[in-house]
Design an enzyme around this catalytic site. Structure first.
Site, PDB file in Angstrom:
ATOM      1  N   ASN A  14      10.908  36.551 -21.783  1.00  0.00           N
ATOM      2  CA  ASN A  14      11.798  35.437 -21.440  1.00  0.00           C
ATOM      3  C   ASN A  14      12.757  35.887 -20.329  1.00  0.00           C
ATOM      4  OD1 ASN A  14      14.260  33.875 -21.496  1.00  0.00           O
ATOM      5  ND2 ASN A  14      13.508  32.893 -23.339  1.00  0.00           N
ATOM      6  N   ASP A  16      15.174  33.986 -18.817  1.00  0.00           N
ATOM      7  CA  ASP A  16      16.346  33.105 -18.659  1.00  0.00           C
ATOM      8  C   ASP A  16      17.577  33.846 -18.131  1.00  0.00           C
ATOM      9  OD1 ASP A  16      14.845  31.095 -19.780  1.00  0.00           O
ATOM     10  OD2 ASP A  16      15.883  31.106 -21.713  1.00  0.00           O
ATOM     11  N   HIS A  17      17.787  35.058 -18.651  1.00  0.00           N
ATOM     12  CA  HIS A  17      19.069  35.694 -18.335  1.00  0.00           C
ATOM     13  C   HIS A  17      19.115  36.364 -16.966  1.00  0.00           C
ATOM     14  CE1 HIS A  17      20.608  34.121 -21.880  1.00  0.00           C
ATOM     15  NE2 HIS A  17      19.773  34.774 -22.658  1.00  0.00           N
ATOM     16  N   ARG A  25      27.043  33.833  -9.713  1.00  0.00           N
ATOM     17  CA  ARG A  25      27.569  33.862  -8.345  1.00  0.00           C
ATOM     18  C   ARG A  25      27.163  32.664  -7.497  1.00  0.00           C
ATOM     19  NH1 ARG A  25      30.012  38.546  -6.098  1.00  0.00           N
ATOM     20  NH2 ARG A  25      31.429  39.121  -7.750  1.00  0.00           N
ATOM     21  N   HIS A  50      13.360  28.733 -20.445  1.00  0.00           N
ATOM     22  CA  HIS A  50      13.924  27.581 -21.145  1.00  0.00           C
ATOM     23  C   HIS A  50      14.706  26.741 -20.155  1.00  0.00           C
ATOM     24  CE1 HIS A  50      16.566  26.239 -24.851  1.00  0.00           C
ATOM     25  NE2 HIS A  50      16.101  25.221 -24.163  1.00  0.00           N
ATOM     26  N   ARG A  52      17.132  24.194 -19.947  1.00  0.00           N
ATOM     27  CA  ARG A  52      18.077  23.496 -20.827  1.00  0.00           C
ATOM     28  C   ARG A  52      18.593  22.236 -20.152  1.00  0.00           C
ATOM     29  NH1 ARG A  52      20.200  26.970 -25.175  1.00  0.00           N
ATOM     30  NH2 ARG A  52      21.596  25.229 -25.520  1.00  0.00           N
ATOM     31  N   ARG A  56      21.939  25.620 -17.519  1.00  0.00           N
ATOM     32  CA  ARG A  56      22.884  26.733 -17.398  1.00  0.00           C
ATOM     33  C   ARG A  56      22.220  28.013 -16.891  1.00  0.00           C
ATOM     34  NH1 ARG A  56      23.926  28.060 -23.733  1.00  0.00           N
ATOM     35  NH2 ARG A  56      24.483  25.861 -23.756  1.00  0.00           N
ATOM     36  N   HIS A  57      20.915  28.146 -17.088  1.00  0.00           N
ATOM     37  CA  HIS A  57      20.245  29.318 -16.476  1.00  0.00           C
ATOM     38  C   HIS A  57      19.058  28.869 -15.628  1.00  0.00           C
ATOM     39  CE1 HIS A  57      18.275  28.993 -20.361  1.00  0.00           C
ATOM     40  NE2 HIS A  57      19.223  29.649 -21.025  1.00  0.00           N
ATOM     41  N   GLU A  77       9.946  26.460 -22.468  1.00  0.00           N
ATOM     42  CA  GLU A  77      10.750  26.143 -23.657  1.00  0.00           C
ATOM     43  C   GLU A  77      11.617  24.940 -23.347  1.00  0.00           C
ATOM     44  OE1 GLU A  77      13.835  28.622 -25.720  1.00  0.00           O
ATOM     45  OE2 GLU A  77      12.242  30.065 -25.405  1.00  0.00           O
ATOM     46  N   THR A 107      22.997  30.169 -27.632  1.00  0.00           N
ATOM     47  CA  THR A 107      21.550  30.322 -27.570  1.00  0.00           C
ATOM     48  C   THR A 107      20.959  29.417 -28.642  1.00  0.00           C
ATOM     49  OG1 THR A 107      19.732  31.931 -27.709  1.00  0.00           O
ATOM     50  CG2 THR A 107      21.627  32.333 -29.121  1.00  0.00           C
ATOM     51  N   THR A 108      19.632  29.380 -28.756  1.00  0.00           N
ATOM     52  CA  THR A 108      19.013  28.472 -29.725  1.00  0.00           C
ATOM     53  C   THR A 108      19.350  28.939 -31.137  1.00  0.00           C
ATOM     54  OG1 THR A 108      17.230  28.387 -28.123  1.00  0.00           O
ATOM     55  CG2 THR A 108      16.862  27.262 -30.203  1.00  0.00           C
ATOM     56  N   GLU A 158       6.427  29.029 -33.636  1.00  0.00           N
ATOM     57  CA  GLU A 158       7.127  30.285 -33.361  1.00  0.00           C
ATOM     58  C   GLU A 158       8.195  30.436 -34.438  1.00  0.00           C
ATOM     59  OE1 GLU A 158       8.194  31.264 -29.314  1.00  0.00           O
ATOM     60  OE2 GLU A 158       9.994  32.305 -29.992  1.00  0.00           O
ATOM     61  N   HIS A 201      13.331  35.764 -31.127  1.00  0.00           N
ATOM     62  CA  HIS A 201      14.782  35.596 -31.109  1.00  0.00           C
ATOM     63  C   HIS A 201      15.465  36.845 -31.649  1.00  0.00           C
ATOM     64  CE1 HIS A 201      18.662  33.747 -30.760  1.00  0.00           C
ATOM     65  NE2 HIS A 201      18.072  32.759 -30.128  1.00  0.00           N
ATOM     66  N   GLY A 202      16.201  37.487 -30.753  1.00  0.00           N
ATOM     67  CA  GLY A 202      17.013  38.633 -31.153  1.00  0.00           C
ATOM     68  C   GLY A 202      16.240  39.927 -31.337  1.00  0.00           C
ATOM     69  N   GLY A 223      13.696  38.149 -24.834  1.00  0.00           N
ATOM     70  CA  GLY A 223      14.414  38.018 -23.579  1.00  0.00           C
ATOM     71  C   GLY A 223      15.668  38.866 -23.474  1.00  0.00           C
TER      72      GLY A 223
HETATM   73  N1  PXP Z   1      12.022  32.198 -28.568  1.00  0.00           N
HETATM   74  C1  PXP Z   1      12.786  31.081 -28.463  1.00  0.00           C
HETATM   75  C2  PXP Z   1      12.183  29.791 -28.920  1.00  0.00           C
HETATM   76  C3  PXP Z   1      14.093  31.130 -27.932  1.00  0.00           C
HETATM   77  O1  PXP Z   1      14.838  30.009 -27.863  1.00  0.00           O
HETATM   78  C4  PXP Z   1      14.580  32.366 -27.456  1.00  0.00           C
HETATM   79  C5  PXP Z   1      15.945  32.415 -26.832  1.00  0.00           C
HETATM   80  O2  PXP Z   1      15.904  31.774 -25.605  1.00  0.00           O
HETATM   81  C6  PXP Z   1      13.752  33.485 -27.559  1.00  0.00           C
HETATM   82  C7  PXP Z   1      12.499  33.384 -28.145  1.00  0.00           C
HETATM   83  C8  PXP Z   1      14.177  34.816 -27.055  1.00  0.00           C
HETATM   84  O3  PXP Z   1      15.303  35.258 -27.747  1.00  0.00           O
HETATM   85  P1  PXP Z   1      16.083  36.526 -27.217  1.00  0.00           P
HETATM   86  O4  PXP Z   1      16.586  36.188 -25.863  1.00  0.00           O
HETATM   87  O5  PXP Z   1      17.143  36.715 -28.227  1.00  0.00           O
HETATM   88  O6  PXP Z   1      15.085  37.661 -27.182  1.00  0.00           O
END
Ligand code: PXP
Length: 254
Positions: A14, A16-17, A25, A50, A52, A56-57, A77, A107-108, A158, A201-202, A223
């Site tokens: 992922n 996104d970040h 910036r 993702h 959103r 935001r990202h 996503e 976050t989600t 998921e 996630h996480g 991510g």
């Molecule tokens: N899967 C889904 C559906 C998510 O919403 C996220 C967070 O964007 C992730 C996976 C990845 O989570 P993390 O960034 O905490 O690894």
């Protein structure tokens, strides 16, 4: 007769970040598409982004460029809104992961309310499926959510690993064991129902290694941890280390 080897565990990265840092910036750098290409070169099996509602990202043009420029599957996503369905139908990614979305969340935060949104989610799943997009529902590792996913006809779920990873991070051992137990049971149930099982996630190296031992889980989406580690050791090295942790865990699958 020896048991069949578990299927290969795919790593979805992922990005996104990377866009979060870029947007801090307001310019064009760092470029999330460059991160996606580098991640693929280093061993990612797919890219997740993702889009959103508040952008935001990831932005619309990032999604369009990812679709054009990456050679591996794109997992889009998104919230189950008309706007996002329209963009997804136009973009035609490999997959869409439907997630709940609240403006105020960082976050989600939880899984999709599949029962509450049953008819709407079913319509979207069918519509995207007809367009050749595989739909995945981001759900809590709970049996009722799996039954609802099944009744919708979702090909993929998921499992939300956030509660487990938070408990591990806070050293709450009993809670972590309980949460991991829910994930184990849910993954087995998804398999019985014929639903492909992903998780995310996480996750970090340790939690990815541990969940990799569940043979029914065939994809991890990761991510935040990867992008954080990349600051210190670089993205390719981070992906290689994650791949090694996942392979090590998969070796323990029974
Ligand atoms: N899967 C889904 C559906 C998510 O919403 C996220 C967070 O964007 C992730 C996976 C990845 O989570 P993390 O960034 O905490 O690894």
């Amino acid at each position: 007769m020896s048991a069949a080897a578990p299927p290969r565990l795919r790593l979805g990265v992922n990005i996104d970040h990377v866009a979060t840092v870029r947007n801090a910036r307001g310019g064009a750098l760092p470029d999330p598409v460059r991160a996606a290409l580098l991640a693929i070169e280093a061993g990612a099996d797919g890219i997740t982004a993702h889009l959103r509602e508040d952008r935001r990202h990831i932005r619309d043009e990032d999604m369009a460029r990812l679709r054009r420029e990456i050679s591996k599957p794109l997992n889009f996503e998104m919230a189950a809104t008309d706007e996002m369905v329209g963009i997804a139908l136009h973009t035609r990614p490999h997959a869409c992961c439907l997630v709940p979305e609240k403006r105020s969340e960082r976050t989600t935060e939880g899984g999709l309310d599949v029962r509450g949104g049953h008819d709407r989610i079913k319509t979207i799943t069918t519509e995207l499926g007809r367009a050749g997009v595989r739909v995945s529902l981001f759900i809590e590792p709970a049996l009722d959510a799996l039954d609802a996913a099944r009744s919708i006809g979702a090909p993929v779920v998921e499992l939300h690993t956030g509660s487990w990873c938070d408990a591990v991070a806070h050293g709450e051992l009993d809670k972590a064991n309980r949460e991991f137990g829910r994930i184990r049971v849910a993954a087995a149930r998804a398999h019985e129902l014929g639903i492909e099982c992903h998780a995310g996630h996480g996750l970090d190296y340790d939690t990815a290694r541990k969940i990799a031992a569940l043979p029914q889980v065939v994809e991890l989406n990761i991510g935040h941890f990867l992008m954080g580690e990349a600051i210190f050791v670089g993205l390719p090295e981070t992906i290689r280390r994650m791949r090694a942790a996942m392979d090590e865990g998969r070796g323990q699958a029974s």
